[in-house]
Design a protein around this motif. Structure first.
Motif, PDB file in Angstrom:
ATOM      1  N   CYS A 270       0.876  -1.150   0.167  1.00  0.00           N
ATOM      2  CA  CYS A 270      -0.063  -0.111   0.088  1.00  0.00           C
ATOM      3  C   CYS A 270       0.889   1.365   0.034  1.00  0.00           C
ATOM      4  O   CYS A 270       1.856   1.302   0.591  1.00  0.00           O
ATOM      5  CB  CYS A 270      -1.015  -0.017   1.096  1.00  0.00           C
ATOM      6  N   PRO A 271       0.450   2.249  -0.816  1.00  0.00           N
ATOM      7  CA  PRO A 271      -0.935   2.564  -1.288  1.00  0.00           C
ATOM      8  C   PRO A 271      -0.765   1.619  -2.757  1.00  0.00           C
ATOM      9  O   PRO A 271       0.156   1.149  -3.107  1.00  0.00           O
ATOM     10  CB  PRO A 271      -0.854   3.887  -1.656  1.00  0.00           C
ATOM     11  N   PHE A 272      -2.243   1.273  -3.035  1.00  0.00           N
ATOM     12  CA  PHE A 272      -2.128   0.533  -4.180  1.00  0.00           C
ATOM     13  C   PHE A 272      -1.424   0.799  -5.440  1.00  0.00           C
ATOM     14  O   PHE A 272      -1.074   2.194  -5.754  1.00  0.00           O
ATOM     15  CB  PHE A 272      -3.780   0.773  -4.838  1.00  0.00           C
ATOM     16  N   ARG A 273      -0.940  -0.142  -5.926  1.00  0.00           N
ATOM     17  CA  ARG A 273       0.015   0.252  -7.214  1.00  0.00           C
ATOM     18  C   ARG A 273      -0.517  -1.081  -8.309  1.00  0.00           C
ATOM     19  O   ARG A 273      -0.991  -1.787  -8.297  1.00  0.00           O
ATOM     20  CB  ARG A 273       1.495  -0.179  -6.870  1.00  0.00           C
ATOM     21  N   LEU A 274      -0.293  -0.163  -9.582  1.00  0.00           N
ATOM     22  CA  LEU A 274      -0.642  -0.872 -10.921  1.00  0.00           C
ATOM     23  C   LEU A 274       0.103  -2.376 -10.701  1.00  0.00           C
ATOM     24  O   LEU A 274      -0.407  -3.406 -11.570  1.00  0.00           O
ATOM     25  CB  LEU A 274      -0.479  -0.223 -11.947  1.00  0.00           C
ATOM     26  N   ALA A 275       1.067  -2.758 -10.221  1.00  0.00           N
ATOM     27  CA  ALA A 275       1.804  -3.651 -10.255  1.00  0.00           C
ATOM     28  C   ALA A 275       1.158  -4.900  -9.494  1.00  0.00           C
ATOM     29  O   ALA A 275       1.351  -6.154  -9.871  1.00  0.00           O
ATOM     30  CB  ALA A 275       3.157  -3.762  -9.485  1.00  0.00           C
ATOM     31  N   ALA A 322     -11.976  -1.468  -9.111  1.00  0.00           N
ATOM     32  CA  ALA A 322     -12.744  -0.192  -8.776  1.00  0.00           C
ATOM     33  C   ALA A 322     -11.571   0.760  -8.110  1.00  0.00           C
ATOM     34  O   ALA A 322     -11.615   2.046  -8.398  1.00  0.00           O
ATOM     35  CB  ALA A 322     -13.582  -0.684  -7.465  1.00  0.00           C
ATOM     36  N   ARG A 323     -10.414   0.352  -7.517  1.00  0.00           N
ATOM     37  CA  ARG A 323      -9.627   0.993  -7.018  1.00  0.00           C
ATOM     38  C   ARG A 323      -8.833   1.657  -8.170  1.00  0.00           C
ATOM     39  O   ARG A 323      -8.405   2.739  -8.032  1.00  0.00           O
ATOM     40  CB  ARG A 323      -8.678   0.058  -6.176  1.00  0.00           C
ATOM     41  N   THR A 324      -8.609   0.941  -9.541  1.00  0.00           N
ATOM     42  CA  THR A 324      -7.691   1.581 -10.414  1.00  0.00           C
ATOM     43  C   THR A 324      -8.606   2.737 -11.096  1.00  0.00           C
ATOM     44  O   THR A 324      -7.994   3.851 -11.280  1.00  0.00           O
ATOM     45  CB  THR A 324      -7.450   0.543 -11.376  1.00  0.00           C
TER      46      THR A 324
END
Length: 338
Positions: A270-275, A322-324
């Motif tokens: 975290c935080p969210f990553r595209l990986a 949703a997060r993306t």
């Protein structure tokens, strides 16, 4: 060759060109989200046939995959037009360059959903994907053999060109292509053959080299793909679940049990990553193989595994989608790409 593999260049644009042009930071690996959503759509299609689940769920997820492909394709085309040097740097990178295969794999998987609208169009997309994937896999293998490779570069991303070949047979029944059994068998054979030494090289790198960054730990689930997808592709080509197919599925379950612990790094990263999207297609492929195997060998255990994987993978992938989308709407795409 000296760049550390835990930099954004591992699954994104090399740092030196990430700020070039418009969307220079956009990684080609983001097409992995299309792969994951397409695989999940296929899993729900099988669930419709095996369990009587509503077909509209599979169609809705498939439509989301098509939309994601169009948006990502437009974004990456913008990057290519405004910063071709960034695309070249990404393609030349010993790790990130392999992830261009995600584009061709997307073209191989989307036809399953596109066939609901137009079989001829879906067939055309599949043909482009099959030719592109074959040429790309040939190019990558030639590059591996022609240039000295660093052991630290042997990461799960190397599996992508191999998985792409194994994906070629999957949509063949949906697009109604005939007279190409030899080509499908060639793709399956080459993909499975190269999966074995590549798996060994990557395992050796993980055991004897410096650990990859925590944010990239989930990418280890890519190691599932040759066996999970290989099971479905083998059954598609051969036409039955034989002993070898049984072995591929059992190996998939064992590796999933070993690698599932990597998912805990999603929270640590975290935080969210595209990986994070690296986990999507292997998990979706595992759900597909589980439902397919439960249909072949019905039982409490097989159906339980299939339903559990289908439900958990669906929740995970839709949450990531949703997060993306939320990150894109908030203008955080560049941050998520690093």
């Amino acid at each position: 060759m000296s760049e550390r593999i835990d930099t954004p260049a591992a699954y994104g644009s090399p740092v030196a060109t990430a700020q070039a042009g418009r969307l220079g930071y956009l990684p080609v690996a983001l097409f992995g989200s299309v792969m994951g959503l397409s695989g999940l759509s296929s899993a729900w299609r099988l669930a419709h046939r095996v369990y009587g689940m509503p077909l509209w769920i599979a169609q809705a997820i498939g439509a989301l995959a098509v939309l994601a492909f169009l948006l990502i394709g437009f974004g990456y085309a913008t990057k290519w037009l405004t910063a071709p040097q960034a695309v070249k740097a990404e393609f030349d990178h010993p790790i990130a360059g392999n992830l261009f295969g995600t584009l061709f794999i997307s073209l191989l998987l989307l036809p399953v959903s596109l066939a609901d609208v137009s079989v001829p169009f879906a067939r055309a997309v599949w043909i482009v994907g099959a030719i592109g994937m074959t040429v790309f896999a040939w190019f990558v293998i030639m590059r591996w053999l022609s240039q000295r490779q660093h052991p630290a570069h042997a990461t799960p991303a190397w599996i992508v060109p191999v998985v792409g070949l194994i994906d070629i047979p999957l949509a063949a029944p949906a697009v109604q292509v005939s007279g190409i059994h030899g080509f499908l068998l060639l793709a399956l054979a080459v993909g499975l053959f190269f999966a074995v030494p590549l798996f060994t090289l990557i395992l050796s790198r993980l055991m004897f080299e410096e650990p990859i960054a925590a944010s990239l730990q989930p990418s280890l689930l890519i190691l599932l793909a040759p066996f999970a997808v290989g099971f479905s592709a083998y059954v598609t080509v051969v036409g039955e679940v034989d002993r070898f197919a049984d072995a591929l599925y059992m190996l998939t379950l064992f590796l999933l049990a070993v690698l599932a612990g990597r998912l805990r790094y999603l929270a640590k990263a975290c935080p969210f990553r595209l990986a994070w999207w690296a986990v999507s297609f292997p998990l979706a492929g595992s759900a597909v193989s589980a439902v397919r195997y439960a249909d072949h060998a019905p039982g409490v255990v097989t159906h339980g595994i299939a339903i559990f994987l289908l439900a958990s993978v669906t929740v995970l992938l839709l949450a990531m989608a949703a997060r993306t989308l939320w990150g894109v709407l908030r203008g955080e795409l560049e941050t998520l790409a690093h």
